[in-house]
Design a protein around this motif. Structure first.
Motif, PDB file in Angstrom:
ATOM      1  N   SER A  14       0.838  -1.207   0.000  1.00 30.90           N
ATOM      2  CA  SER A  14       0.000   0.000   0.000  1.00 30.90           C
ATOM      3  C   SER A  14       0.866   1.246   0.000  1.00 30.90           C
ATOM      4  N   GLY A  15       1.905   1.228   0.843  1.00 34.85           N
ATOM      5  CA  GLY A  15       2.815   2.368   0.891  1.00 34.85           C
ATOM      6  C   GLY A  15       3.548   2.574  -0.418  1.00 34.85           C
ATOM      7  N   ASP A  16       3.871   1.474  -1.081  1.00 29.37           N
ATOM      8  CA  ASP A  16       4.561   1.551  -2.363  1.00 29.37           C
ATOM      9  C   ASP A  16       3.632   2.057  -3.464  1.00 29.37           C
ATOM     10  N   TYR A  17       2.365   1.658  -3.393  1.00 22.03           N
ATOM     11  CA  TYR A  17       1.413   1.925  -4.476  1.00 22.03           C
ATOM     12  C   TYR A  17       0.782   3.306  -4.374  1.00 22.03           C
ATOM     13  N   ILE A  20      -2.541   7.184   5.458  1.00 27.59           N
ATOM     14  CA  ILE A  20      -3.932   6.872   5.784  1.00 27.59           C
ATOM     15  C   ILE A  20      -4.414   7.762   6.929  1.00 27.59           C
ATOM     16  N   GLY A  21      -3.577   7.938   7.953  1.00 31.53           N
ATOM     17  CA  GLY A  21      -3.952   8.777   9.087  1.00 31.53           C
ATOM     18  C   GLY A  21      -4.213  10.215   8.674  1.00 31.53           C
ATOM     19  N   THR A  71      -4.952  11.352   5.662  1.00 26.46           N
ATOM     20  CA  THR A  71      -6.103  11.441   4.762  1.00 26.46           C
ATOM     21  C   THR A  71      -7.415  11.316   5.533  1.00 26.46           C
ATOM     22  N   VAL A  72      -7.433  10.464   6.564  1.00 27.38           N
ATOM     23  CA  VAL A  72      -8.626  10.330   7.404  1.00 27.38           C
ATOM     24  C   VAL A  72      -8.955  11.661   8.083  1.00 27.38           C
ATOM     25  N   ILE A  73      -7.934  12.334   8.611  1.00 32.21           N
ATOM     26  CA  ILE A  73      -8.150  13.619   9.281  1.00 32.21           C
ATOM     27  C   ILE A  73      -8.784  14.632   8.333  1.00 32.21           C
ATOM     28  N   ILE A  74      -8.214  14.768   7.124  1.00 34.13           N
ATOM     29  CA  ILE A  74      -8.750  15.726   6.151  1.00 34.13           C
ATOM     30  C   ILE A  74     -10.164  15.340   5.720  1.00 34.13           C
ATOM     31  N   THR A  75     -10.392  14.040   5.507  1.00 33.19           N
ATOM     32  CA  THR A  75     -11.719  13.567   5.101  1.00 33.19           C
ATOM     33  C   THR A  75     -12.765  13.900   6.158  1.00 33.19           C
ATOM     34  N   VAL A  76     -12.444  13.628   7.428  1.00 34.40           N
ATOM     35  CA  VAL A  76     -13.370  13.928   8.522  1.00 34.40           C
ATOM     36  C   VAL A  76     -13.676  15.421   8.583  1.00 34.40           C
ATOM     37  N   LEU A  77     -12.636  16.255   8.461  1.00 32.08           N
ATOM     38  CA  LEU A  77     -12.833  17.704   8.537  1.00 32.08           C
ATOM     39  C   LEU A  77     -13.664  18.228   7.357  1.00 32.08           C
ATOM     40  N   VAL A  78     -13.412  17.672   6.162  1.00 39.73           N
ATOM     41  CA  VAL A  78     -14.172  18.113   4.992  1.00 39.73           C
ATOM     42  C   VAL A  78     -15.647  17.746   5.137  1.00 39.73           C
ATOM     43  N   PHE A  79     -15.938  16.507   5.522  1.00 41.82           N
ATOM     44  CA  PHE A  79     -17.342  16.093   5.657  1.00 41.82           C
ATOM     45  C   PHE A  79     -18.027  16.817   6.821  1.00 41.82           C
ATOM     46  N   HIS A  80     -17.268  17.108   7.884  1.00 40.71           N
ATOM     47  CA  HIS A  80     -17.827  17.895   8.982  1.00 40.71           C
ATOM     48  C   HIS A  80     -18.208  19.288   8.492  1.00 40.71           C
ATOM     49  N   ILE A 127      -5.862   0.147   0.213  1.00 39.73           N
ATOM     50  CA  ILE A 127      -5.873   1.034  -0.958  1.00 39.73           C
ATOM     51  C   ILE A 127      -7.307   1.443  -1.304  1.00 39.73           C
ATOM     52  N   GLY A 128      -8.261   0.508  -1.162  1.00 43.97           N
ATOM     53  CA  GLY A 128      -9.652   0.824  -1.449  1.00 43.97           C
ATOM     54  C   GLY A 128     -10.184   1.927  -0.555  1.00 43.97           C
ATOM     55  N   VAL A 129      -9.889   1.834   0.738  1.00 45.81           N
ATOM     56  CA  VAL A 129     -10.309   2.883   1.675  1.00 45.81           C
ATOM     57  C   VAL A 129      -9.692   4.219   1.292  1.00 45.81           C
ATOM     58  N   PHE A 130      -8.406   4.188   0.934  1.00 47.40           N
ATOM     59  CA  PHE A 130      -7.731   5.442   0.576  1.00 47.40           C
ATOM     60  C   PHE A 130      -8.364   6.089  -0.652  1.00 47.40           C
TER      61      PHE A 130
END
Length: 549
Positions: free
Chosen positions: A72-75, A212-213, A215-224, A305-308
């Motif tokens: 995942s890190g490589d891809y 992943i960490g 991207t999760v933070i930005i995703t949460v803030l955007v949807f909030h 990768i799917g989650v990302f």
């Protein structure tokens, strides 16, 4: 788009740079911290690298989950994090197609090559081909192809690094951006020469967790920000883009002309088929002890990768909703800095501490992404040079393991220098587009040869050479004479125009040609070593793992 929005757009990118400059000590600290930590991990791993198996395959000691995390890190490269976010922010639905293509491509890798490749080879793609064919010619072809594909992919990472660090440090001059590319190149060479596969794998695992960490933070803030309503987010993105409903429909980038529609088809084919031929992904399957672990690692990678890629919806459309197109393109013409600019905006803006902290954090994550991926690419190409070209072609199998590993380290320095040189000229190109070119070359040269070798008894050495060289030459030539290199403002060399091939991605022509040449070359030749007993042995080995290293 209103006149007020136009008036405010121009200084926003400048404010981003100013906001970054106010908190530059924080940004530099985070960058330095990551580099120091990962270099320490690399040195630690390097001390445990005793032989060629350790250097090339990490001693085959990584579990399925660890290898899945590293894959995942490589891809998830700079193309995924920076390029796709920029492509979605500027092109809407058509930009999101990159995410879909990259994700679907993993199913091809899982179903067709992951387990058979792990069972059939030792360190490189050349091992699989050489098992049932003449060693020297096929190893030479595999080595050349691996190095060229890796350099295409390396270009994307160098461009991403230049755009990112230039934004953060307020560097506008070409000389400063070139120095950034040189710095990234030196770091990646250190990762590979010191740590080998063990060091590179640990760096990729750390980077995957950070990416992943972040991207999760930005995703949460955007949807909030948009009350957890995807429809509201997409509506705001469409309105702010200035394109209206067309922003959320197919055709904004790839539907204006017949040529652009064909270009999209070419891009889609390259994305879906390219992963299974990427050298730095293929060598990851050799780091696990069993075929079962190889399958498990790909399953983990698909999940991560799917989650990302689902979260790229928030990255891209969030940037489109909260930033104007001019803001994004003023910072970087291809949109490569959309994700860091979004982080700054969602954190409170250019003049806020929260914005600066998020900008620094996301930029450090993006920088980590670049360093980890370039290390994997450099390792893949240097391994292929040392194992396929140096040990088995130049030294005819007489090289010791120590000499082979030394050759790999020297070639890493040379390949890194080439990538630095080319990266300086590619600064205006979108990194997602550059990676798509690498996918096209990999799918044209490597994938046909691998599939024929694993699954077609009649395949011969001549067929392998025709397939690799034919796919490689056709794809590289078509790229060279395409708008990617000349003829447009965003081309590698915008001042000249010798582009006669209208498509920006050659996959539609070069991938079928690679398969066709492999088939024709095999039918027109006889190779007693390719079929019969050798093919039967390879078939049993690839399906069962019997006799695998």
């Amino acid at each position: 788009m209103s006149a007020t929005t136009h008036a405010l757009a121009a200084p926003t990118a400048q404010l981003a740079a100013e906001g970054a400059s106010e908190h530059r000590p924080l940004i530099i600290t985070l960058f330095s911290l990551f580099v120091v930590i990962t270099l320490a991990v690399t040195v630690w791993a390097g001390r445990r690298t005793k032989d060629a198996t350790d250097f090339y395959a990490g001693g085959r000691q990584f579990s399925g989950f660890q290898n899945g995390l590293a894959i995942s890190g490589d891809y998830m490269s700079a193309a995924s994090f920076l390029g796709i976010a920029g492509a979605i922010a500027l092109s809407g639905y058509d930009g999101f197609l990159y995410s879909i293509g990259f994700l679907v491509a993993w199913l091809v890798a899982l179903l067709l090559v992951a387990e058979p490749l792990r069972n059939s080879g030792r360190y490189t793609m050349g091992d699989v081909l050489a098992y049932r064919m003449r060693q020297r010619p096929v190893r030479t072809a595999a080595g050349v192809s691996t190095i060229i594909v890796s350099i295409f992919y390396l270009l994307a990472q160098m461009v991403g690094a230049g755009a990112l660090v230039a934004l953060l440090l307020g560097i506008t001059g070409e000389a400063g951006k070139n120095l950034i590319v040189v710095f990234v190149g030196i770091i990646m060479i250190l990762y590979v020469t010191i740590g080998g596969m063990k060091g590179t794998t640990w760096v990729q695992m750390i980077k995957a967790c950070l990416l992943i960490g972040g991207t999760v933070i930005i995703t949460v803030l955007v949807f909030h920000k948009f009350n957890w309503n995807l429809s509201t987010l997409l509506g705001a993105a469409a309105e702010n883009s200035g394109k209206g409903a067309a922003f959320l429909e197919p055709g904004l980038k790839y539907g204006a002309t017949a040529t652009s529609k064909i270009d999209f088809l070419s891009l889609g084919i390259a994305l879906v088929l390219g992963t299974a031929g990427l050298p730095h992904i293929l060598i990851r399957f050799y780091t696990v002890p069993t075929a079962k672990a190889a399958r498990k690692s790909v399953n983990w990678a698909i999940g991560i990768i799917g989650v990302f890629y689902l979260m790229t919806i928030a990255l891209g459309f969030g940037a489109a909703a909260l930033l104007t197109p001019k803001t994004i393109t003023d910072s970087n013409a291809a949109g490569n800095t959309a994700a860091p600019l979004l982080a700054q905006e969602i954190g409170g803006g250019a003049d806020s501490t929260g914005g600066a902290v998020l900008l620094a954090m996301i930029s450090a994550v993006a920088f980590a992404t670049i360093l980890a991926v370039v290390a994997g690419l450099t390792l893949a190409s240097s391994s292929s040079f040392a194992h396929d070209l140096y040990a088995n072609v130049i030294r005819k199998g007489q090289a010791t393991e120590k000499e082979e590993v030394k050759a790999a380290r020297v070639s890493a320095v040379i390949i890194g220098a080439v990538a630095i040189g080319l990266g300086i000229f590619a600064g205006k190109l979108n990194v997602a587009g550059l990676v798509a070119l690498a996918f096209a070359v990999a799918a044209s040269a490597n994938l046909p040869t691998l599939l024929y070798s694993l699954f077609w008894k009649r395949f011969t050495t001549t067929g392998a050479l025709w397939s690799i060289y034919g796919g490689l030459v056709s794809s590289v030539l078509l790229v060279f004479f395409s708008p990617v290199v000349t003829g447009k403002e965003t081309s590698m060399f915008p001042g000249v125009d010798f582009a006669w091939f209208p498509l920006e991605n050659p996959g539609l022509i070069s991938i079928p040609l690679g398969f066709l040449l492999g088939w024709v070359g095999s039918l027109l030749s006889r190779d007693e070593t390719a079929g019969g007993k050798k093919y039967a042995e390879l078939e049993i080995r690839s399906m069962t793992g019997l006799g695998a290293h």
